[in-house]
Design an enzyme around this catalytic site. Structure first.
Site, PDB file in Angstrom:
ATOM      1  N   HIS A  73      -5.672   9.252   4.339  1.00 52.28           N
ATOM      2  CA  HIS A  73      -5.613  10.518   4.961  1.00 52.28           C
ATOM      3  C   HIS A  73      -4.668  11.251   6.031  1.00 52.28           C
ATOM      4  O   HIS A  73      -3.869  10.105   6.598  1.00 52.28           O
ATOM      5  CB  HIS A  73      -6.730  11.607   4.442  1.00 52.28           C
TER       6      HIS A  73
ATOM      7  N   ASN B 149      -8.495   5.441   4.409  1.00 56.02           N
ATOM      8  CA  ASN B 149      -8.394   6.272   3.813  1.00 56.02           C
ATOM      9  C   ASN B 149      -7.322   6.665   3.339  1.00 56.02           C
ATOM     10  O   ASN B 149      -6.904   7.238   1.788  1.00 56.02           O
ATOM     11  CB  ASN B 149      -9.627   6.959   2.910  1.00 56.02           C
TER      12      ASN B 149
ATOM     13  N   GLU C 128      -7.419  14.977   2.521  1.00 54.80           N
ATOM     14  CA  GLU C 128      -8.489  13.831   2.183  1.00 54.80           C
ATOM     15  C   GLU C 128      -8.530  13.385   0.388  1.00 54.80           C
ATOM     16  O   GLU C 128      -7.367  14.344   0.019  1.00 54.80           O
ATOM     17  CB  GLU C 128     -10.195  13.402   2.185  1.00 54.80           C
TER      18      GLU C 128
ATOM     19  N   ASP D 153      -4.063  19.422  13.094  1.00 55.39           N
ATOM     20  CA  ASP D 153      -6.221  19.952  12.317  1.00 55.39           C
ATOM     21  C   ASP D 153      -7.193  19.946  13.965  1.00 55.39           C
ATOM     22  O   ASP D 153      -7.198  19.681  14.880  1.00 55.39           O
ATOM     23  CB  ASP D 153      -6.621  18.557  11.661  1.00 55.39           C
TER      24      ASP D 153
HETATM   25  C1  GLP Z   1      -8.249  11.541  11.799  1.00 52.23           C
HETATM   26  C2  GLP Z   1      -6.979  13.284  11.940  1.00 52.23           C
HETATM   27  C3  GLP Z   1      -5.478  12.174  11.562  1.00 52.23           C
HETATM   28  C4  GLP Z   1      -5.427  10.570  11.979  1.00 52.23           C
HETATM   29  C5  GLP Z   1      -6.900  10.183  11.993  1.00 52.23           C
HETATM   30  C6  GLP Z   1      -6.500   9.135  12.476  1.00 52.23           C
HETATM   31  O1  GLP Z   1      -9.116  11.563  10.836  1.00 52.23           O
HETATM   32  N1  GLP Z   1      -7.579  13.787  11.410  1.00 52.23           N
HETATM   33  O2  GLP Z   1      -4.741  13.009  11.556  1.00 52.23           O
HETATM   34  O3  GLP Z   1      -4.270  10.217  11.446  1.00 52.23           O
HETATM   35  O4  GLP Z   1      -7.775  10.195  11.942  1.00 52.23           O
HETATM   36  O5  GLP Z   1      -6.890   8.213  13.638  1.00 52.23           O
HETATM   37  P1  GLP Z   1      -6.481   6.868  14.359  1.00 52.23           P
HETATM   38  O6  GLP Z   1      -4.662   7.063  15.194  1.00 52.23           O
HETATM   39  O7  GLP Z   1      -7.098   7.380  15.489  1.00 52.23           O
HETATM   40  O8  GLP Z   1      -6.269   5.654  13.701  1.00 52.23           O
END
Ligand code: GLP
Length: 243
Positions: free
Chosen positions: A138, A136, A143, A67
């Site tokens: 995702h 959440n 989402e 993304d």
């Molecule tokens: C972002 C990314 C996700 C990732 C998530 C968790 O929103 N788009 O791909 O898995 O954050 O992030 P973290 O690993 O910092 O908890």
């Protein structure tokens, strides 16, 4: 789903890095799907360390990131491109032509999403998709919602996700772009193998839901239950609410 628990994030990262290196040895033209976030940082450190010891041949490997924020070019320090350069790409000899990311500055975001799907197909699909998970539930920027997108698409980010990404924007959730482009659920689930990593107590509820509850668009990660080759790698805190 195979669930693996580790005593420490570094042990998890070492196990996954060595799985990826084995996969590259078996298939030097491996196509890897990569995530951003804090969770994959120990993995990227482990891959850098193995690369420094000349244990990885990156010459034929291709990568596709999950993304990117809409409106941000790769030179913007908040972009996922900048994050990936800093965390991994600047430190390993991947051919820049083999690094694919969504272009947040593309003039036509819908066309950019179509281009990305076509590029993944042209590469023969993703062999191993690494995923983190939002608190959440995702994955990528898919989402929780009543309906989910199958393919790469423009996504509107929820407040919790803006807050989770604030670290890239000086800690201010209001500076996080409200829209992003993301692989869709079908794009992700089409990978031949999926490896989800989750660390810390803040992920324990969504991890328990992902593994133990019914599949729901309200918890996008729960769709990993239908994947034939999905591994979930957890530290004890993230695994603490599993039944
Ligand atoms: C972002 C990314 C996700 C990732 C998530 C968790 O929103 N788009 O791909 O898995 O954050 O992030 P973290 O690993 O910092 O908890």
């Amino acid at each position: 789903m195979i669930v693996q628990r580790f005593d420490h994030e570094d042990a998890l990262a070492a196990a996954l890095a060595s799985r990826l290196v084995d996969a590259i040895v078996r298939n030097p033209r491996l196509v890897l799907g990569l995530p951003t976030g804090r969770t994959p940082l120990p993995l990227y450190r482990a891959l850098r360390a193995l690369t420094a010891r000349a244990l990885v041949d990156w010459s034929g490997v291709r990568t596709f990131n999950l993304d990117e924020f809409a409106g941000l070019g790769g030179d913007d320090p908040g972009s996922y491109r900048a994050f990936m350069q800093d965390a991994l790409f600047d430190h390993i000899p991947l051919d820049p032509a083999n690094i694919e990311m969504l272009d947040g500055r593309a003039p036509d975001l819908a066309a950019e999403c179509l281009r990305y799907e076509a590029a993944i197909a042209a590469a023969g699909g993703i062999d191993i998709q690494i995923l983190g998970i939002g608190a959440n539930g995702h994955i990528g920027f898919n989402e929780p919602a009543g309906e989910l997108h199958a393919h790469t698409h423009v996504a509107t980010l929820q407040r919790a996700t803006l807050e989770a990404n604030a670290m890239l924007f000086g800690g201010d959730p209001d500076r996080v772009p409200k829209c992003a482009m993301s692989m869709g659920m079908g794009t992700i689930l089409s990978a031949r193998q999926i490896v989800m990593i989750a660390l810390g107590e803040e992920k324990s509820d969504c991890v328990a839901g992902m593994v133990n509850d019914l599949i729901s668009t309200r918890l996008p990660a729960s769709f990993l239950q239908v994947h034939p080759h999905a591994t979930v790698m957890l530290d004890h805190a993230a695994a603490s609410k599993l039944i």
